[in-house]
Enzyme design. Structure first.
Site, PDB file in Angstrom:
ATOM      1  N   ASN A   1       5.461   7.683  28.852  1.00 31.89           N
ATOM      2  CA  ASN A   1       5.694   6.351  29.422  1.00 31.89           C
ATOM      3  C   ASN A   1       6.670   5.609  28.508  1.00 31.89           C
ATOM      4  OD1 ASN A   1       5.533   3.820  30.614  1.00 31.89           O
ATOM      5  ND2 ASN A   1       3.315   3.893  30.884  1.00 31.89           N
TER       6      ASN A   1
ATOM      7  N   THR B   1       2.383   0.918  34.324  1.00 33.91           N
ATOM      8  CA  THR B   1       2.253   2.325  34.677  1.00 33.91           C
ATOM      9  C   THR B   1       3.617   2.996  34.852  1.00 33.91           C
ATOM     10  OG1 THR B   1       2.256   2.010  37.068  1.00 33.91           O
ATOM     11  CG2 THR B   1       0.142   1.758  35.949  1.00 33.91           C
ATOM     12  N   CYS B   2       3.582   4.322  34.940  1.00 33.37           N
ATOM     13  CA  CYS B   2       4.791   5.120  35.165  1.00 33.37           C
ATOM     14  C   CYS B   2       5.191   5.132  36.633  1.00 33.37           C
ATOM     15  CB  CYS B   2       4.565   6.550  34.705  1.00 33.37           C
ATOM     16  SG  CYS B   2       4.500   6.730  32.924  1.00 33.37           S
ATOM     17  N   ASP B   3       4.591   4.296  37.445  1.00 37.42           N
ATOM     18  CA  ASP B   3       4.868   4.301  38.878  1.00 37.42           C
ATOM     19  C   ASP B   3       5.962   3.294  39.196  1.00 37.42           C
ATOM     20  OD1 ASP B   3       4.737   4.020  41.716  1.00 37.42           O
ATOM     21  OD2 ASP B   3       2.732   4.866  41.640  1.00 37.42           O
TER      22      ASP B   3
ATOM     23  N   ASN C   1      -3.085   6.037  35.747  1.00 36.02           N
ATOM     24  CA  ASN C   1      -2.363   6.205  34.476  1.00 36.02           C
ATOM     25  C   ASN C   1      -3.298   6.120  33.270  1.00 36.02           C
ATOM     26  OD1 ASN C   1       1.134   5.473  34.345  1.00 36.02           O
ATOM     27  ND2 ASN C   1       0.030   6.219  36.104  1.00 36.02           N
TER      28      ASN C   1
END
EC number: 4.1.1.17
Lengths: 384, 384
Positions: free
Chosen positions: B90, A331-333, A374
């Protein structure tokens, strides 16, 4: 790796990420625990993995169940469990959940404060209730904090009050923390509970049950004591404190039963090199290799928070040269990092597009998974 | 509280826990940002809240979209977005995701390493690509770590290589961290990106875009700077570094657009008193009041990890006497604690069974929610 799961993965090549659970292995662990602790009754902690095939197998084996919610009670009933075999073990229950469970025949409830006792007295009149003591969690990789349990002094007052409220205060419980690797923690907690037990019996209470909780560990990256060592420690402590007049004894294993029955299959999304932690962004000389998987903290591996649970990872290149890695989810986290400080090493040949397996992921993975963070779909599950 | 949501909750009394989002408020914030940053194009960060009504409203307003996965790309297309309005932001993408997005017409992709560039060159030939720089995240309540971005030096080499691979290396991006409360962080990052931009233009690259990322804050418990202050700081830095030859400018707000459009309605499951943190379990003199809600870290409030995001909480007793509380979720997990050290105070009269509202929960709540941890169903959502 579990040969049945290895065959399934090789033959079926299921889409990743997915969790594959060998239900026979669940049975094996159940029987092993039953053999090690013949005097204890097993209440499987449903939250560890509530999949129907797991619950059905355990019903067939005669297991009882520890449910955390009305929904988990329902799942047990659906799997064929008798309501008398279900304990509502969460000390924090909505009135609607108590009412539903009681109406379904559940008559065993945990509590640890006056307010919950009041709710139980009204909405589950006459039910068997047990009070959860706060005990030390040292030695646990996933400790349970101050959120649950109360002091011996307060528990004493609560148990006497439960009787006055028309409930059946039949036992005491504690939890030494999940993935507990120190057998002495059970001995200390049993001693603490036994003192209160004796005291309450002397006060005229018909107290007759001790719930030792769960916490028995699964082998992840590091070795853990065998279940027999826990059984020995527990048996010794119970005999020391209760002699031959052993109370009804309950254990609530979850991780121990399903943990090593599961394997997560995951695809490597990317392998790249980045500046070393602590180095300035421009310092490109020193770099660390990052491996990004298609499962991360929000895809089910929530127990890697703080790098607490360290899963073993198998790759197609095992046996070849290794190098240090940081491992992260897709994910982009920025918080979606599995391991950055735990000295993981993976083969230098590992490349994006390849599959890896995360071992002993049968517990606390499928349900922690986010609904669609996401955009990623929940973890697929296969029970074989 | 948002009056439209207040009416909805009062009239409908929906089952808890649930998230209610005012889509008009989403529009308001979008327009506010558009007015504050007229020269920037808005790419809404879908991951903040991918609900169809939100995406549809933003499509109608002419928004572009920043997608974290192929699934998010699909959601945007389903909501009516044109593929030319979608950025696959992403930096970690499966080959299958790149292929699907490219086939659907998406032609704008992020990257930050050689390996991802290779994948893009093969599976998205000729696409516009932009390189993510690693910048300081100081001042962000939810920083993005070292998982993403690369050094200026490495980015320079990557951008030139992208051209050699037949891609269109058209821009640079950075992210100052989510819930960024320091306007200076944008100025510093813009300066860093501008130097590289100028350098690459001098090297003959047709570079023409700067992506400022997201990070604009929502007001939670503490005040944050107004969006105009960020706009002023950004405008000043852009002019300083680019003069009148401003590149195409992109922002990727998520939290700012949907954060304060949402309210979570939750039931108090239990209020109890426990021994103070650090006190021995038997020390019952000193106690702390615990409030347990029917939503916690695994029901959607994942950003309370480390007590990072501090939501405002409304109760039916607001205005009456307050006292300190610890606040936790409903699961049997010891990690499911929202606030223990953040000095939350709630009315002394608050009791189990009552409803409370958590404000500004429109972003990063619905999708973080677990599928069924402890048996609890995913958070219900209402878009009004």
């Amino acid at each position: 790796m579990n040969p049945k799961i290895a065959s399934f993965l090789a033959d079926r090549i299921p889409a990743t990420p997915c969790l594959v659970v060998d239900v026979d292995q669940v049975e094996l662990r159940y029987c092993e625990l039953e053999a090690a602790l013949p005097l204890a009754r097993i209440y499987y902690a449903v939250k560890a993995n509530p999949a129907l095939p797991v619950l059905q197998r355990l019903v067939a084996l005669g297991s009882c169940f520890d449910a955390a919610s009305w929904e988990e009670v329902s799942m047990c009933l659906e799997a064929g469990a008798d309501s008398s075999a279900i304990s509502f073990g969460n000390t924090i229950k909505k009135v609607s959940a108590i009412t539903s469970a009681y109406a379904a025949g559940v008559s065993m409830f945990a509590f640890d404060c006056d307010e919950e006792l009041d709710k139980l007295a009204i909405h589950a009149p006459g039910a068997r209730v047990y009070c959860r003591l706060l005990v030390e969690n040292a030695g646990a990789d996933w400790p349970l904090s101050r959120k649950f349990g109360t002091s011996v002094e307060h528990a004493r007052a609560l148990m006497l009050r439960a009787r006055d409220l028309g409930l059946d205060p039949f036992g005491l419980s504690f939890h030494v923390g999940s993935q507990q690797t120190d057998t002495a923690s059970y001995e200390a907690a049993i001693g603490r509970a036994a003192m209160l037990f004796t005291d309450l019996a002397a006060a005229g209470l018909d107290i007759r049950m001790i719930n030792l909780g769960g916490g028995f560990p699964t082998r992840y990256r590091d070795d853990v004591p065998e279940i027999d060592q826990f059984a020995t420690a527990i048996g010794r402590a119970m005999t020391k404190h209760f002699g031959n007049a052993l109370p009804e004894t309950i254990v609530e294993p979850g991780r121990f039963i399903v943990g090593d029955a599961g394997v997560v299959s995951s695809e490597v999304v990317l392998v790249s090199r980045r500046a070393l932690p602590g180095a300035l962004p421009d310092d490109a000389q020193e770099s660390v290799r990052w491996v990004y998987l298609d499962i991360g903290r929000f895809g089910g591996l929530a127990e890697t928070e703080g790098e607490s649970i360290k899963y073993q990872i198998r790759t197609p290149h095992d046996g070849s040269a290794l190098g240090p890695v940081a491992i992260a989810g897709p994910t982009c986290d920025g918080a979606d990092i599995l391991y950055e400080r735990s000295n993981y090493r993976l083969p230098l040949d590992l490349a994006s597009g390849e599959r890896v397996e995360l071992l002993s992921t049968g517990a606390y993975v499928s349900t922690y998974c986010s609904t669609r963070f996401n955009g990623f779909a929940p973890l697929a599950e296969h029970y074989i």
